[in-house]
Design a protein around this motif. Structure first.
Motif, mmCIF file in Angstrom:
data_model
loop_
_atom_site.group_PDB
_atom_site.id
_atom_site.type_symbol
_atom_site.label_atom_id
_atom_site.label_comp_id
_atom_site.label_asym_id
_atom_site.label_seq_id
_atom_site.Cartn_x
_atom_site.Cartn_y
_atom_site.Cartn_z
ATOM 1 N N UNK A 54 -8.687 0.122 7.465
ATOM 2 C CA UNK A 54 -7.966 -1.042 6.960
ATOM 3 C C UNK A 54 -7.966 -1.177 5.588
ATOM 4 N N UNK A 55 -9.206 -0.917 4.920
ATOM 5 C CA UNK A 55 -9.377 -0.768 3.410
ATOM 6 C C UNK A 55 -8.577 0.235 2.885
ATOM 7 N N UNK A 56 -8.575 1.239 3.477
ATOM 8 C CA UNK A 56 -7.848 2.587 3.082
ATOM 9 C C UNK A 56 -6.123 2.059 2.674
ATOM 10 N N UNK A 57 -5.774 1.622 3.685
ATOM 11 C CA UNK A 57 -4.349 1.115 3.832
ATOM 12 C C UNK A 57 -4.287 0.194 2.650
ATOM 13 N N UNK A 58 -5.017 -0.688 2.423
ATOM 14 C CA UNK A 58 -4.861 -1.751 1.219
ATOM 15 C C UNK A 58 -4.796 -0.996 -0.143
ATOM 16 N N UNK A 59 -5.911 -0.026 -0.320
ATOM 17 C CA UNK A 59 -5.933 0.521 -1.505
ATOM 18 C C UNK A 59 -4.671 1.435 -1.985
ATOM 19 N N UNK A 60 -4.186 2.171 -0.856
ATOM 20 C CA UNK A 60 -2.843 2.949 -0.896
ATOM 21 C C UNK A 60 -1.964 1.887 -1.234
ATOM 22 N N UNK A 61 -1.651 0.790 -0.416
ATOM 23 C CA UNK A 61 -0.339 -0.041 -0.782
ATOM 24 C C UNK A 61 -0.365 -0.549 -2.192
ATOM 25 N N UNK A 62 -1.595 -0.916 -2.630
ATOM 26 C CA UNK A 62 -1.580 -1.551 -3.751
ATOM 27 C C UNK A 62 -1.668 -0.599 -5.002
ATOM 28 N N UNK A 63 -1.975 0.567 -4.673
ATOM 29 C CA UNK A 63 -2.018 1.768 -5.420
ATOM 30 C C UNK A 63 -0.499 2.215 -5.783
ATOM 31 N N UNK A 64 0.460 2.377 -4.672
ATOM 32 C CA UNK A 64 1.736 2.534 -4.769
ATOM 33 C C UNK A 64 2.621 1.545 -5.360
ATOM 34 N N UNK A 65 2.309 0.342 -5.333
ATOM 35 C CA UNK A 65 2.870 -0.838 -5.725
ATOM 36 C C UNK A 65 2.948 -0.658 -7.379
ATOM 37 N N UNK A 66 1.639 -0.451 -7.889
ATOM 38 C CA UNK A 66 1.404 -0.529 -9.026
ATOM 39 C C UNK A 66 1.861 0.711 -9.751
ATOM 40 N N UNK A 67 2.052 1.742 -9.098
ATOM 41 C CA UNK A 67 2.570 3.017 -9.571
ATOM 42 C C UNK A 67 4.213 2.610 -9.878
ATOM 43 N N UNK A 68 4.904 1.991 -8.914
ATOM 44 C CA UNK A 68 6.264 1.464 -9.287
ATOM 45 C C UNK A 68 6.418 0.663 -10.238
ATOM 46 N N UNK A 69 5.761 -0.206 -10.212
ATOM 47 C CA UNK A 69 5.535 -1.233 -11.261
ATOM 48 C C UNK A 69 5.470 -0.710 -12.669
ATOM 49 N N UNK A 70 4.621 0.217 -12.988
ATOM 50 C CA UNK A 70 4.653 1.038 -14.171
ATOM 51 C C UNK A 70 5.689 1.786 -14.407
ATOM 52 N N UNK A 71 6.058 2.559 -13.255
ATOM 53 C CA UNK A 71 7.084 3.375 -13.408
ATOM 54 C C UNK A 71 8.552 2.869 -13.871
ATOM 55 N N UNK A 72 8.842 1.512 -13.544
ATOM 56 C CA UNK A 72 10.154 0.905 -13.711
ATOM 57 C C UNK A 72 10.110 0.401 -15.327
ATOM 58 N N UNK A 73 8.841 0.466 -15.894
ATOM 59 C CA UNK A 73 8.816 0.124 -17.314
ATOM 60 C C UNK A 73 8.911 1.141 -18.105
ATOM 61 N N UNK A 74 7.907 2.141 -17.813
ATOM 62 C CA UNK A 74 7.927 3.456 -18.747
ATOM 63 C C UNK A 74 8.385 4.622 -18.146
ATOM 64 N N UNK A 75 9.059 4.572 -17.250
ATOM 65 C CA UNK A 75 9.847 5.848 -16.795
ATOM 66 C C UNK A 75 9.186 6.301 -15.479
#
Length: 440
Positions: free
Chosen positions: A361-382
């Motif tokens: 369950x912890x692994x799922x949270x880490x992956x979910x928040x990791x992907x979300x942060x990647x997309x948030x950063x990508x929307x700003x910087x490409x």
């Protein structure tokens, strides 16, 4: 400049007036609009946190597989919290501020499905690619090892996905910096394959020596090693810090005990199987980021005029929903029709299996928040620059060496290739981050 009057009246006392002069555009600016990462510095911060999370969750799932938990059980648990992470992000960041015509908040945009369904399909398609890639890697880890699997899949993702994202983002990243970085990732793929082949040869030599010295050693070890005995006698076989009577990491006895303990058996199977699975996973990973890019920026103009584009949080929600559906469907099927000789299970057995569930369950949270942060950063910087989070093998390799004893007692050639691979990754990530642009 706007003048704001603050009038305080307290039970008949005289009126006290405070005249506060502030720039009108700064008054409660964070409260009037949705929270979005817009600065280059904020984007890089998101990438770094994403890198940490996305590099750690594979180590958690690998640990469970090496302890004998069925990958179907682990992935079902992981999928639940992976979706919950996306829901949490959507209901918090996606709901901050008032909804506007250009930037509707999450709940408002959910009601606009009939208008923005083309971009919703792109987001869900990205989720399908990611789910298939993650599903494949949990089998590749057993065959190829955590470090090499992550290096090859991440490098393929950068070589293919970053090139797509560069053109989709209207070339906002610096090509003269970006593509040399992509070339470094391509070299890392070749070095990763070489590391795996060299390490596999080292392990084969260890096992051949063990067989020649003790012809019945492997069979005796197999009959004497059980899940119950293992759990009680040693905390972590993979760490190499267990009791003295247990095999040390990197030895032939360690490899035999690990084979007996793990849920996916790899002895006697061709290394080509592991590499094939790994390259398939890499190809899937290379497509999910461009699909998400299309979902949030609509470069192909699939939306009608006046229809707002998907906000990154809404797109991530749809992305995670499709990822969840694919994962649940395939893994329930694999419970009854397993792959690669894995023991058959059932949904009832899965519900009763609490051994390691918290880690999954912890692994799922880490992956979910990791992907979300990647997309948030990508929307700003490409999104091309955001693919710098594919440096996650640096984190995964650290965990692989620390937790699982990967590459211990290997040959000098393997060590040289391993160091070269990691150095090439460091160079590639630095170059990729340096190519960051700024979306207008």
């Amino acid at each position: 400049m706007a003048v704001t009057e603050l009038v305080l009246q307290l039970q008949g006392f005289s009126v006290i007036r405070f005249l506060i002069t502030l720039p009108s555009e700064r008054i409660f600016s964070n409260g009037l609009k949705m929270f979005l990462v817009e600065s280059k510095g904020g984007a890089i911060a998101c990438m770094l946190f994403s890198l940490l999370f996305l590099g750690t969750w594979p180590a958690v799932l690998t640990l469970l597989e090496r302890r004998g938990r069925l990958p179907q059980h682990t992935y079902l648990d992981y999928s639940i919290t992976n979706l919950l992470a996306a829901v949490f992000i959507a209901l918090t960041f996606g709901e901050i501020g008032n909804s506007t015509l250009e930037k509707p908040n999450f709940t408002v945009q959910l009601t606009q499905l009939k208008d923005n369904w083309p971009t919703v399909l792109f987001a869900m398609g990205g989720g399908v690619f990611l789910s298939l890639g993650n599903l494949a890697t949990q089998y590749a880890w057993a065959f190829v090892g955590l470090s090499v699997t992550e290096v090859i899949t991440s490098s393929i993702t950068v070589v293919i996905g970053t090139t797509f994202n560069y053109f989709l983002d209207d070339k906002i990243n610096k090509a003269e910096i970006l593509f040399p970085g992509v070339a470094c990732f391509l070299i890392a793929v070749c070095l990763g394959s070489a590391v795996h082949s060299s390490n596999a040869a080292d392990n084969k030599a260890k096992l051949n020596k063990l067989q020649s010295d003790h012809k019945t050693g492997i069979e005796d070890t197999r009959t004497s090693t059980s899940t119950e005995a293992y759990t009680e006698k040693v905390k972590d076989l993979e760490s190499g810090n267990g009791r003295a009577d247990k095999a040390k990491a990197g030895t032939a006895h360690f490899l035999v005990e690990l084979e007996n303990r793990r849920s996916i058996k790899v002895f006697g199977k061709s290394t080509l199987i592991g590499l094939t699975i790994t390259f398939f996973a890499g190809c899937c990973f290379s497509l999910f980021s461009p699909a998400f890019n299309l979902a949030t920026n609509d470069q192909w103009h699939t939306l009608k005029k006046g229809v707002p584009k998907l906000v990154v949080y809404t797109a991530f929600f749809y992305f995670s929903v499709s990822c969840f559906i694919i994962a649940i469907t395939l893994n329930i099927k694999f419970l009854y029709h397993p792959l690669l000789g894995i023991p058959r299970s059932s949904f009832k057995a899965y519900l009763k299996d609490w051994n390691g569930r918290g880690w999954a369950l912890l692994a799922g949270l880490l992956c979910g928040f990791g992907n979300g942060l990647q997309f948030m950063g990508g929307q700003a910087a490409g999104y091309a620059a955001a693919d710098a989070v594919q440096a996650l093998p640096l984190v995964s390799t650290f965990w692989g060496i620390l937790l699982f004893g990967e590459y211990r007692k290997s040959s000098r050639r393997t060590y040289i290739l391993l160091v070269s691979m990691l150095l090439m990754f460091v160079v590639a990530v630095a170059i990729l981050m340096a190519s960051s642009g700024h979306r207008k």
